[in-house]
Design an enzyme around this catalytic site. Structure first.
Site, mmCIF file in Angstrom:
data_model
loop_
_atom_site.group_PDB
_atom_site.id
_atom_site.type_symbol
_atom_site.label_atom_id
_atom_site.label_comp_id
_atom_site.label_asym_id
_atom_site.label_seq_id
_atom_site.Cartn_x
_atom_site.Cartn_y
_atom_site.Cartn_z
ATOM 1 N N GLU A 21 37.593 49.961 101.121
ATOM 2 C CA GLU A 21 37.345 50.160 99.697
ATOM 3 C C GLU A 21 35.893 50.564 99.450
ATOM 4 O OE1 GLU A 21 40.033 47.394 97.052
ATOM 5 O OE2 GLU A 21 39.109 46.216 98.665
ATOM 6 N N TYR A 53 27.621 52.594 70.613
ATOM 7 C CA TYR A 53 28.583 52.625 71.729
ATOM 8 C C TYR A 53 28.209 53.623 72.800
ATOM 9 C CZ TYR A 53 30.831 55.492 68.065
ATOM 10 O OH TYR A 53 31.091 56.359 67.046
ATOM 11 N N ILE A 72 36.852 42.144 90.973
ATOM 12 C CA ILE A 72 36.725 42.818 89.680
ATOM 13 C C ILE A 72 36.510 41.792 88.561
ATOM 14 C CG2 ILE A 72 37.885 44.933 90.350
ATOM 15 C CD1 ILE A 72 40.425 43.940 88.965
ATOM 16 N N GLU A 73 36.855 40.527 88.818
ATOM 17 C CA GLU A 73 36.557 39.467 87.860
ATOM 18 C C GLU A 73 35.048 39.328 87.672
ATOM 19 O OE1 GLU A 73 38.671 39.407 90.430
ATOM 20 O OE2 GLU A 73 40.177 37.842 90.206
ATOM 21 N N LYS A 99 42.008 48.467 88.256
ATOM 22 C CA LYS A 99 41.852 49.032 89.597
ATOM 23 C C LYS A 99 43.192 49.643 89.991
ATOM 24 C CE LYS A 99 40.231 47.432 94.110
ATOM 25 N NZ LYS A 99 39.700 46.267 94.824
#
Length: 119
Positions: A21, A53, A72-73, A99
């Site tokens: 990855e 933004y 990813i947390e 993901k």
């Protein structure tokens, strides 16, 4: 209070537990739902008193395309903390990271995690 939603912000990055990855990288998608309490009335129509933004997107991009995270947390939490630090008028940041090419032994559209900050 009002809510700003940024959907499907896309970035190429190298997050994940597996060495492959990191080596290959992949696309990640981020949604940000920001609950904002303006410091002045909205009728004042002042960009200085809200969340820009464009700047928020840049904050997200810097984190997602920055150093590798295994989870990813952790990535979502870092984004939430950075946005609330950059814009003190954000009372709550709900960040979702998707993901699509998660290394699982099966077919799925994506894996996603949502973090809310502050809890």
């Amino acid at each position: 209070m009002y809510v700003i939603r940024m959907k499907n912000c896309a970035f190429f990055a190298r997050h994940g537990v597996l060495d492959e990855e990191e080596a290959l990288g992949q696309r990640f998608y981020v949604d940000a739902e920001l609950t904002v309490e303006p410091s002045r009335p909205l009728e004042d129509d002042s960009i200085e008193d809200t969340v820009n933004y464009g700047v928020a997107f840049t904050v997200i991009e810097k984190i997602v395309t920055g150093h590798r995270r295994f989870l990813i947390e952790a990535l979502a939490l870092e984004v939430a903390k950075a946005l609330t630090a950059r814009f003190p008028q954000i009372r709550k940041a709900e960040i979702t990271v998707r993901k699509p090419n998660a290394p699982v032994p099966g077919v799925l559209d994506y894996v996603e995690v949502t973090v809310v900050w502050p809890e």
